[in-house]
Design a protein around this motif. Structure first.
Motif, PDB file in Angstrom:
ATOM      1  N   LEU A  68      14.527 158.943 -99.517  1.00 41.28           N
ATOM      2  CA  LEU A  68      14.085 158.469 -98.204  1.00 41.28           C
ATOM      3  C   LEU A  68      13.255 159.526 -97.477  1.00 41.28           C
ATOM      4  N   VAL A  69      13.657 160.783 -97.576  1.00 40.57           N
ATOM      5  CA  VAL A  69      12.874 161.868 -96.960  1.00 40.57           C
ATOM      6  C   VAL A  69      11.497 161.953 -97.609  1.00 40.57           C
ATOM      7  N   MET A  70      11.442 161.888 -98.940  1.00 40.02           N
ATOM      8  CA  MET A  70      10.148 161.955 -99.620  1.00 40.02           C
ATOM      9  C   MET A  70       9.282 160.744 -99.283  1.00 40.02           C
ATOM     10  N   PHE A  71       9.897 159.587 -99.071  1.00 41.78           N
ATOM     11  CA  PHE A  71       9.135 158.410 -98.688  1.00 41.78           C
ATOM     12  C   PHE A  71       8.481 158.630 -97.319  1.00 41.78           C
ATOM     13  N   PHE A  72       9.251 159.094 -96.355  1.00 44.89           N
ATOM     14  CA  PHE A  72       8.697 159.290 -95.020  1.00 44.89           C
ATOM     15  C   PHE A  72       7.675 160.423 -94.972  1.00 44.89           C
ATOM     16  N   VAL A  73       7.877 161.464 -95.773  1.00 45.85           N
ATOM     17  CA  VAL A  73       6.883 162.542 -95.848  1.00 45.85           C
ATOM     18  C   VAL A  73       5.598 162.013 -96.469  1.00 45.85           C
ATOM     19  N   SER A  74       5.714 161.235 -97.521  1.00 43.15           N
ATOM     20  CA  SER A  74       4.531 160.686 -98.190  1.00 43.15           C
ATOM     21  C   SER A  74       3.780 159.707 -97.299  1.00 43.15           C
ATOM     22  N   VAL A  75       4.521 158.886 -96.548  1.00 42.24           N
ATOM     23  CA  VAL A  75       3.874 157.948 -95.633  1.00 42.24           C
ATOM     24  C   VAL A  75       3.144 158.694 -94.532  1.00 42.24           C
ATOM     25  N   SER A  76       3.784 159.724 -93.988  1.00 42.41           N
ATOM     26  CA  SER A  76       3.157 160.452 -92.881  1.00 42.41           C
ATOM     27  C   SER A  76       1.920 161.233 -93.326  1.00 42.41           C
ATOM     28  N   LEU A  77       1.864 161.637 -94.586  1.00 44.51           N
ATOM     29  CA  LEU A  77       0.715 162.378 -95.090  1.00 44.51           C
ATOM     30  C   LEU A  77      -0.302 161.474 -95.789  1.00 44.51           C
ATOM     31  N   GLY A  78      -0.015 160.207 -95.885  1.00 44.90           N
ATOM     32  CA  GLY A  78      -0.943 159.288 -96.553  1.00 44.90           C
ATOM     33  C   GLY A  78      -1.074 159.580 -98.030  1.00 44.90           C
ATOM     34  N   SER A  79       0.003 159.878 -98.660  1.00 43.87           N
ATOM     35  CA  SER A  79      -0.002 160.296-100.058  1.00 43.87           C
ATOM     36  C   SER A  79       0.300 159.126-100.996  1.00 43.87           C
ATOM     37  N   GLN A  80      -0.041 159.335-102.268  1.00 42.15           N
ATOM     38  CA  GLN A  80       0.337 158.379-103.305  1.00 42.15           C
ATOM     39  C   GLN A  80       1.824 158.474-103.621  1.00 42.15           C
ATOM     40  N   GLY A  81       2.474 159.479-103.076  1.00 42.63           N
ATOM     41  CA  GLY A  81       3.902 159.650-103.288  1.00 42.63           C
ATOM     42  C   GLY A  81       4.728 158.531-102.694  1.00 42.63           C
ATOM     43  N   THR A  82       4.122 157.721-101.836  1.00 35.81           N
ATOM     44  CA  THR A  82       4.833 156.590-101.245  1.00 35.81           C
ATOM     45  C   THR A  82       5.262 155.597-102.317  1.00 35.81           C
TER      46      THR A  82
END
Length: 152
Positions: A99-113
């Motif tokens: 969940l933390v990685m999801f929110f970090v990826s969303v906030s940075l506009g990353s493909q990690g989402t």
């Protein structure tokens, strides 16, 4: 039929849960390798890759326990308390990490989402399967204790 013979869920072995843990552990390992390989282009993918590797190790560890519990009941098994703690803390940390990685990826506009969403699904399946392995272990330990008490 002997009245002391365990029936129903007590003799159930975690074969399906073990197979699920192996399959989803392999999926997590593939996601880890792919994410780490592409981390140079997208920073949050490194965090997703490391988290996927942790989930894969967690899944393979419980698959090992499940395989051991399904093969024989005569081997010395780990304590129920230790295995329960490992299942709860592992599942909790993996879900929170995803969940933390999801929110970090969303906030940075990353493909990690997308990777984090895949890992969230994998983590839920691994958590449920590890709980099934734990349940089989607890029921087996309870059945052994009942057999010892009755003297059979």
């Amino acid at each position: 039929m002997n009245a002391v013979t365990p029936v129903g869920d007590v003799v159930a072995r975690p074969r399906v849960a073990t197979v699920l843990l192996i399959v989803f552990g392999a999926i997590a390992a593939i996601v880890a390798v792919a994410s780490i390989a592409n981390a140079a282009d997208d920073g949050p993918l490194l965090g997703c890759g490391v988290l996927a590797a942790i989930i894969a190790v967690y899944a393979f560890a419980f698959a090992g326990y499940g395989h051991r519990f399904s093969r024989t009941t005569s081997q010395k098994a780990p304590s129920v308390l230790l295995l329960t703690w490992f299942a709860i803390m592992g599942s909790l940390l993996c879900v929170l990490g995803v969940l933390v990685m999801f929110f970090v990826s969303v906030s940075l506009g990353s493909q990690g989402t997308v990777v984090a969403l895949i890992l969230l699904l994998v983590t839920f399946v691994v958590s449920i399967a590890s709980a099934r392995v734990l349940r089989a272990h607890v029921l087996g330990a309870k059945a052994k204790a009942e057999v010892r008490v009755t003297g059979d």
